[in-house]
Design a protein around this motif. Structure first.
Motif, PDB file in Angstrom:
ATOM      1  N   VAL A   9      12.445  33.614  27.015  1.00  0.00           N
ATOM      2  CA  VAL A   9      13.431  32.535  26.901  1.00  0.00           C
ATOM      3  C   VAL A   9      13.833  32.350  25.446  1.00  0.00           C
ATOM      4  CG1 VAL A   9      13.876  30.075  27.259  1.00  0.00           C
ATOM      5  CG2 VAL A   9      12.581  31.367  28.965  1.00  0.00           C
ATOM      6  N   PRO A 160      14.154  36.187  31.024  1.00  0.00           N
ATOM      7  CA  PRO A 160      13.975  34.769  30.699  1.00  0.00           C
ATOM      8  C   PRO A 160      14.241  33.859  31.887  1.00  0.00           C
ATOM      9  CG  PRO A 160      16.083  35.544  29.873  1.00  0.00           C
ATOM     10  CD  PRO A 160      15.370  36.745  30.401  1.00  0.00           C
ATOM     11  N   ILE A 161      14.777  34.442  32.969  1.00  0.00           N
ATOM     12  CA  ILE A 161      15.129  33.667  34.154  1.00  0.00           C
ATOM     13  C   ILE A 161      14.159  33.977  35.282  1.00  0.00           C
ATOM     14  CG2 ILE A 161      16.971  33.050  35.755  1.00  0.00           C
ATOM     15  CD1 ILE A 161      17.565  32.525  32.745  1.00  0.00           C
ATOM     16  N   THR A 188      15.349  28.799  34.116  1.00  0.00           N
ATOM     17  CA  THR A 188      14.711  29.410  32.952  1.00  0.00           C
ATOM     18  C   THR A 188      13.208  29.223  33.066  1.00  0.00           C
ATOM     19  OG1 THR A 188      14.945  27.371  31.647  1.00  0.00           O
ATOM     20  CG2 THR A 188      16.709  29.011  31.462  1.00  0.00           C
ATOM     21  N   ARG A 189      12.462  30.101  32.415  1.00  0.00           N
ATOM     22  CA  ARG A 189      11.003  30.091  32.563  1.00  0.00           C
ATOM     23  C   ARG A 189      10.326  28.949  31.820  1.00  0.00           C
ATOM     24  NH1 ARG A 189       8.979  34.359  35.214  1.00  0.00           N
ATOM     25  NH2 ARG A 189      10.358  36.154  35.548  1.00  0.00           N
ATOM     26  N   ILE A 192      14.564  24.216  27.800  1.00  0.00           N
ATOM     27  CA  ILE A 192      15.349  24.714  26.662  1.00  0.00           C
ATOM     28  C   ILE A 192      15.998  23.588  25.868  1.00  0.00           C
ATOM     29  CG2 ILE A 192      15.813  26.899  27.842  1.00  0.00           C
ATOM     30  CD1 ILE A 192      18.713  25.873  28.266  1.00  0.00           C
ATOM     31  N   VAL A 202      23.916  29.162  29.201  1.00  0.00           N
ATOM     32  CA  VAL A 202      22.841  29.846  29.931  1.00  0.00           C
ATOM     33  C   VAL A 202      23.191  29.951  31.409  1.00  0.00           C
ATOM     34  CG1 VAL A 202      20.402  29.755  30.589  1.00  0.00           C
ATOM     35  CG2 VAL A 202      21.080  29.199  28.241  1.00  0.00           C
ATOM     36  N   MET A 206      23.071  33.262  33.643  1.00  0.00           N
ATOM     37  CA  MET A 206      22.411  33.355  34.937  1.00  0.00           C
ATOM     38  C   MET A 206      23.370  33.786  36.046  1.00  0.00           C
ATOM     39  SD  MET A 206      20.263  29.823  34.412  1.00  0.00           S
ATOM     40  CE  MET A 206      19.438  29.715  35.976  1.00  0.00           C
ATOM     41  N   ASP A 246      16.993  24.610  33.351  1.00  0.00           N
ATOM     42  CA  ASP A 246      15.540  24.741  33.375  1.00  0.00           C
ATOM     43  C   ASP A 246      14.938  24.007  34.568  1.00  0.00           C
ATOM     44  OD1 ASP A 246      16.091  22.216  32.378  1.00  0.00           O
ATOM     45  OD2 ASP A 246      15.280  22.626  30.381  1.00  0.00           O
TER      46      ASP A 246
END
Length: 300
Positions: A9, A160-161, A188-189, A192, A202, A206, A246
């Motif tokens: 991320v 990161p996703i 997101t992991r 953010i 983002v 995605m 997120d």
């Protein structure tokens, strides 16, 4: 690094955080890095996010993106950085229009027109969230990541996703009926922060994940099929409502048509409580080995 571990991320956010290399009256120049990819080719979502961030930085703070239409012109080199040029085409009382081009080695790899607006009150309705879709927790319980092909495993773990296919992933096989639709949970992991512009960018990143898959799923074609070639041709996105990337978002996708080596996919992105966040459309080039083009590939 986060707690001593690799932080995909953080890498994504660093790539999206562009540097300005000077501005002119009608054109602004930005530079960005690229994150490594196992294929060596830039992930399309990276350029989408960079292009919308670059355009966003040339508008007033009160204006937000509501639509973009872009074409992938050439494969990008993930080992090289990207230069982005923004033309300030129009600034009206309510809307601003920008043209953004991403360059590598002196030639454009992506071209986009985007529109920004000063949001005002108005009519409000939306398409409802699909019913009967497994929750991300239920879908995760049915997922066995240890069975993934090594390349698929690397793509999943290094992303990161976080992605959870409610209908089963198609990395190595196509489970269930071969239909031109699917539902994917994504987030997101890690958190953010609270910058709305970053969350919008983002979300664009995605939106390029898994959108090609309804075309493949319809014909029983997994990503691991030897000789399969897929490339994104264009990408359109409409932002409808704000959302946090997120937190879990549902990406409901379908493919209305495939013909002549091209497939069209559309998608709607919802918050977990049912708000429609964005709509997406993408056309892909798809080349399937002749032996698999008619009967598809057997799934589980």
């Amino acid at each position: 690094m986060v707690n001593g571990q690799h932080d995909p991320v953080g890498m994504m956010l660093e790539v999206i955080d562009l540097a300005s290399s000077g501005a002119r009256t009608t054109e602004d120049i930005f530079t960005g890095s690229s994150h490594p990819m196992p294929t060596g080719r830039i992930f399309g979502g990276q350029v989408l996010a960079q292009a919308i961030i670059a355009a966003d930085r040339t508008t007033g703070d009160e204006r937000v993106p509501h639509s973009m239409h872009g074409y992938f012109l050439r494969p990008g080199d993930a080992s090289q950085g990207v230069t982005l040029s923004v033309d300030r085409i129009h600034d009206g009382r309510s809307f601003s229009t920008r043209r953004t081009q991403a360059f590598q080695h002196g030639v454009p790899i992506f071209s986009m027109i985007s529109s920004f607006e000063h949001e005002d009150p108005g009519l409000d309705h939306q398409h409802p969230i699909p019913r009967g879709v497994l929750s991300p927790e239920e879908a995760q319980q049915r997922t066995d990541a240890t069975t993934l092909h090594p390349l698929s495993q690397r793509l999943v773990s290094d992303s990161p996703i976080e992605l959870v296919h409610a209908d089963g992933a198609i990395y190595d096989r196509v489970p269930g009926p071969h239909v031109p639709q699917q539902h994917v949970w994504m987030r997101t992991r890690r958190p953010i922060g609270d910058d709305p512009a970053l969350h919008r960018a983002v979300l664009a990143y995605m939106s390029d994940l898994t959108i090609q898959e309804p075309v493949l799923r319809a014909h029983g074609v997994p990503w691991s099929l030897r000789g399969l070639k897929v490339a994104s041709l264009d990408h359109a996105m409409w932002w409808h409502r704000p959302a946090r990337v997120d937190e879990w978002l549902l990406y409901a996708q379908q493919s209305p048509s495939a013909r002549g080596g091209r497939g069209l996919a559309t998608g709607r992105i919802f918050t977990r409580d049912g708000e429609l966040v964005a709509s997406v459309a993408q056309e892909i080039m798809v080349r399937v080995p002749e032996a698999s083009a008619d009967g598809g590939v057997s799934g589980g």
